[in-house]
Design a protein around this motif. Structure first.
Motif, PDB file in Angstrom:
ATOM      1  N   THR A 108       0.845  -1.197   0.000  1.00 48.24           N
ATOM      2  CA  THR A 108       0.000   0.000   0.000  1.00 48.24           C
ATOM      3  C   THR A 108       0.879   1.246   0.000  1.00 48.24           C
ATOM      4  OG1 THR A 108      -1.776  -1.175   1.158  1.00 48.24           O
ATOM      5  CG2 THR A 108      -1.817   1.225   1.242  1.00 48.24           C
ATOM      6  N   GLU A 109       1.903   1.268   0.828  1.00 50.32           N
ATOM      7  CA  GLU A 109       2.818   2.411   0.864  1.00 50.32           C
ATOM      8  C   GLU A 109       3.584   2.541  -0.446  1.00 50.32           C
ATOM      9  OE1 GLU A 109       3.218   4.997   3.001  1.00 50.32           O
ATOM     10  OE2 GLU A 109       1.352   4.166   3.774  1.00 50.32           O
ATOM     11  N   TRP A 110       3.965   1.425  -1.053  1.00 46.24           N
ATOM     12  CA  TRP A 110       4.663   1.443  -2.342  1.00 46.24           C
ATOM     13  C   TRP A 110       3.813   2.140  -3.398  1.00 46.24           C
ATOM     14  CZ3 TRP A 110       3.373  -1.295  -6.890  1.00 46.24           C
ATOM     15  CH2 TRP A 110       4.352  -1.268  -7.892  1.00 46.24           C
ATOM     16  N   CYS A 111       2.498   1.997  -3.313  1.00 46.74           N
ATOM     17  CA  CYS A 111       1.588   2.635  -4.275  1.00 46.74           C
ATOM     18  C   CYS A 111       1.684   4.159  -4.246  1.00 46.74           C
ATOM     19  CB  CYS A 111       0.140   2.203  -4.011  1.00 46.74           C
ATOM     20  SG  CYS A 111      -0.212   0.513  -4.517  1.00 46.74           S
ATOM     21  N   ARG A 112       2.165   4.723  -3.157  1.00 46.03           N
ATOM     22  CA  ARG A 112       2.322   6.185  -3.073  1.00 46.03           C
ATOM     23  C   ARG A 112       3.306   6.708  -4.122  1.00 46.03           C
ATOM     24  NH1 ARG A 112      -0.273   8.268   1.211  1.00 46.03           N
ATOM     25  NH2 ARG A 112      -0.670   6.916   2.997  1.00 46.03           N
ATOM     26  N   ASN A 113       4.128   5.833  -4.677  1.00 41.56           N
ATOM     27  CA  ASN A 113       5.087   6.231  -5.701  1.00 41.56           C
ATOM     28  C   ASN A 113       4.435   6.543  -7.045  1.00 41.56           C
ATOM     29  OD1 ASN A 113       7.453   5.886  -4.076  1.00 41.56           O
ATOM     30  ND2 ASN A 113       7.167   3.684  -4.292  1.00 41.56           N
ATOM     31  N   PHE A 114       3.151   6.276  -7.181  1.00 42.99           N
ATOM     32  CA  PHE A 114       2.455   6.433  -8.449  1.00 42.99           C
ATOM     33  C   PHE A 114       1.386   7.509  -8.320  1.00 42.99           C
ATOM     34  CE2 PHE A 114       4.209   2.259  -8.122  1.00 42.99           C
ATOM     35  CZ  PHE A 114       4.815   2.078  -9.349  1.00 42.99           C
ATOM     36  N   GLU A 115       1.607   8.610  -9.009  1.00 42.72           N
ATOM     37  CA  GLU A 115       0.725   9.768  -8.894  1.00 42.72           C
ATOM     38  C   GLU A 115      -0.722   9.441  -9.270  1.00 42.72           C
ATOM     39  OE1 GLU A 115       0.587  14.037 -11.011  1.00 42.72           O
ATOM     40  OE2 GLU A 115       2.514  13.466 -10.127  1.00 42.72           O
ATOM     41  N   ASP A 116      -0.919   8.521 -10.205  1.00 47.55           N
ATOM     42  CA  ASP A 116      -2.278   8.230 -10.673  1.00 47.55           C
ATOM     43  C   ASP A 116      -3.056   7.289  -9.747  1.00 47.55           C
ATOM     44  OD1 ASP A 116      -0.446   6.288 -11.460  1.00 47.55           O
ATOM     45  OD2 ASP A 116      -1.503   5.790 -13.308  1.00 47.55           O
ATOM     46  N   ILE A 117      -2.404   6.689  -8.753  1.00 47.64           N
ATOM     47  CA  ILE A 117      -3.118   5.816  -7.813  1.00 47.64           C
ATOM     48  C   ILE A 117      -3.642   6.674  -6.661  1.00 47.64           C
ATOM     49  CG2 ILE A 117      -2.991   3.866  -6.239  1.00 47.64           C
ATOM     50  CD1 ILE A 117      -0.777   2.715  -8.001  1.00 47.64           C
ATOM     51  N   LYS A 118      -4.941   6.682  -6.520  1.00 44.62           N
ATOM     52  CA  LYS A 118      -5.605   7.467  -5.464  1.00 44.62           C
ATOM     53  C   LYS A 118      -6.112   6.567  -4.329  1.00 44.62           C
ATOM     54  CE  LYS A 118      -6.169  11.286  -8.337  1.00 44.62           C
ATOM     55  NZ  LYS A 118      -4.939  11.074  -9.038  1.00 44.62           N
ATOM     56  N   PHE A 119      -6.498   5.341  -4.692  1.00 49.90           N
ATOM     57  CA  PHE A 119      -7.067   4.397  -3.730  1.00 49.90           C
ATOM     58  C   PHE A 119      -6.500   3.007  -3.978  1.00 49.90           C
ATOM     59  CE2 PHE A 119     -10.392   7.489  -4.750  1.00 49.90           C
ATOM     60  CZ  PHE A 119     -10.721   7.973  -3.495  1.00 49.90           C
ATOM     61  N   VAL A 120      -6.347   2.252  -2.893  1.00 51.63           N
ATOM     62  CA  VAL A 120      -6.051   0.831  -2.982  1.00 51.63           C
ATOM     63  C   VAL A 120      -7.283   0.123  -2.428  1.00 51.63           C
ATOM     64  CG1 VAL A 120      -4.511  -1.047  -2.341  1.00 51.63           C
ATOM     65  CG2 VAL A 120      -3.597   1.277  -2.621  1.00 51.63           C
ATOM     66  N   GLY A 121      -7.856  -0.756  -3.214  1.00 47.90           N
ATOM     67  CA  GLY A 121      -9.058  -1.460  -2.799  1.00 47.90           C
ATOM     68  C   GLY A 121      -8.770  -2.926  -2.510  1.00 47.90           C
ATOM     69  N   ALA A 122      -9.681  -3.545  -1.786  1.00 47.08           N
ATOM     70  CA  ALA A 122      -9.593  -4.984  -1.494  1.00 47.08           C
ATOM     71  C   ALA A 122     -11.008  -5.538  -1.399  1.00 47.08           C
ATOM     72  CB  ALA A 122      -8.842  -5.218  -0.192  1.00 47.08           C
ATOM     73  N   SER A 123     -11.232  -6.672  -2.053  1.00 49.86           N
ATOM     74  CA  SER A 123     -12.514  -7.373  -1.960  1.00 49.86           C
ATOM     75  C   SER A 123     -12.342  -8.557  -1.027  1.00 49.86           C
ATOM     76  CB  SER A 123     -12.943  -7.886  -3.340  1.00 49.86           C
ATOM     77  OG  SER A 123     -13.108  -6.823  -4.234  1.00 49.86           O
ATOM     78  N   VAL A 124     -13.276  -8.696  -0.073  1.00 56.43           N
ATOM     79  CA  VAL A 124     -13.159  -9.740   0.944  1.00 56.43           C
ATOM     80  C   VAL A 124     -14.483 -10.483   1.036  1.00 56.43           C
ATOM     81  CG1 VAL A 124     -12.665 -10.189   3.384  1.00 56.43           C
ATOM     82  CG2 VAL A 124     -11.586  -8.245   2.249  1.00 56.43           C
ATOM     83  N   GLU A 125     -14.402 -11.815   1.073  1.00 56.61           N
ATOM     84  CA  GLU A 125     -15.617 -12.597   1.270  1.00 56.61           C
ATOM     85  C   GLU A 125     -16.239 -12.205   2.605  1.00 56.61           C
ATOM     86  OE1 GLU A 125     -14.499 -16.691   0.828  1.00 56.61           O
ATOM     87  OE2 GLU A 125     -14.186 -16.455  -1.328  1.00 56.61           O
ATOM     88  N   GLN A 126     -17.574 -12.151   2.638  1.00 56.24           N
ATOM     89  CA  GLN A 126     -18.272 -11.636   3.806  1.00 56.24           C
ATOM     90  C   GLN A 126     -17.958 -12.388   5.093  1.00 56.24           C
ATOM     91  OE1 GLN A 126     -22.379 -11.461   2.571  1.00 56.24           O
ATOM     92  NE2 GLN A 126     -22.062  -9.522   1.513  1.00 56.24           N
ATOM     93  N   ASP A 127     -17.655 -13.671   5.001  1.00 58.38           N
ATOM     94  CA  ASP A 127     -17.394 -14.451   6.216  1.00 58.38           C
ATOM     95  C   ASP A 127     -15.906 -14.502   6.599  1.00 58.38           C
ATOM     96  OD1 ASP A 127     -16.589 -16.067   4.120  1.00 58.38           O
ATOM     97  OD2 ASP A 127     -17.530 -17.890   4.903  1.00 58.38           O
ATOM     98  N   ASN A 128     -15.057 -13.767   5.894  1.00 61.13           N
ATOM     99  CA  ASN A 128     -13.614 -13.779   6.170  1.00 61.13           C
ATOM    100  C   ASN A 128     -13.280 -12.670   7.182  1.00 61.13           C
ATOM    101  OD1 ASN A 128     -10.835 -13.803   6.176  1.00 61.13           O
ATOM    102  ND2 ASN A 128     -10.660 -14.115   3.974  1.00 61.13           N
ATOM    103  N   ILE A 129     -13.589 -12.948   8.427  1.00 58.59           N
ATOM    104  CA  ILE A 129     -13.408 -11.973   9.506  1.00 58.59           C
ATOM    105  C   ILE A 129     -11.928 -11.605   9.674  1.00 58.59           C
ATOM    106  CG2 ILE A 129     -13.792 -11.494  11.965  1.00 58.59           C
ATOM    107  CD1 ILE A 129     -16.361 -11.818  10.188  1.00 58.59           C
ATOM    108  N   ALA A 130     -11.026 -12.579   9.556  1.00 57.74           N
ATOM    109  CA  ALA A 130      -9.596 -12.306   9.749  1.00 57.74           C
ATOM    110  C   ALA A 130      -9.081 -11.291   8.730  1.00 57.74           C
ATOM    111  CB  ALA A 130      -8.795 -13.602   9.673  1.00 57.74           C
TER     112      ALA A 130
END
Length: 161
Positions: A108-130
């Motif tokens: 996520t911090e590495w993404c700061r090197n790219f001016e065009d990246i504004k957000f880092v997203g993640a998709s998580v299965e609803q039951d994946n509490i961890a």
């Protein structure tokens, strides 16, 4: 590319290394079905992509005391909305010990090197509490549900009002 955290050495694989990783069923690639998915979503798109985008298709392997204990990466390069989506797989025996958080924070911090990246997203299965807990600890915020998945985002850049 190599990223270092307190305990991990996170190494991005070249196309040739990724190819070898997949055909030899290393990391989470254990079955023919796993291999097919990785070919379709990672290896072939990386082969066909501009070299500047390879780091957004490949696996980044996390090494702890010389052992490959996790794979992390992105689903594709940044989209037109300034979003990249991150994923992670931590080897059994190393889950719930903070290794996933270290790797997610580092990429996520590495993404700061790219001016065009504004957000880092993640998709998580609803039951994946961890995974939800890990993302929250890493500064990600719950955004919405989509197609049975919980969507989380980390904001890298302040957007104009």
């Amino acid at each position: 590319m190599i990223l270092n955290t307190n305990r991990l050495k996170i190494v991005s694989l070249s196309y040739e290394e990724l190819f070898d990783y997949v055909i030899n069923k290393k990391g989470f690639v254990k079955t023919d079905e796993d291999e097919r998915k990785v070919w379709d979503y990672t290896v072939i798109p990386m082969r066909d992509a501009d070299e500047k985008d390879h780091l957004f298709y490949t696996f980044w392997c996390g090494f702890y005391e010389g052992e490959d204990i996790l794979q992390v990466g992105f689903l594709r390069p940044v989209n037109e909305h300034g979003v990249v989506e991150i994923w992670i797989h931590v080897k059994d025996g190393y889950m719930n010990k903070g290794f996933g958080s270290e790797a997610i924070k580092a990429l996520t911090e590495w993404c700061r090197n790219f001016e065009d990246i504004k957000f880092v997203g993640a998709s998580v299965e609803q039951d994946n509490i961890a995974s939800k807990t890990m993302l929250t600890k890493c500064g990600y915020e719950y955004a919405t549900d989509n197609l049975g998945m919980n969507i989380y985002f980390y904001t890298l850049k302040n957007l104009p009002q």
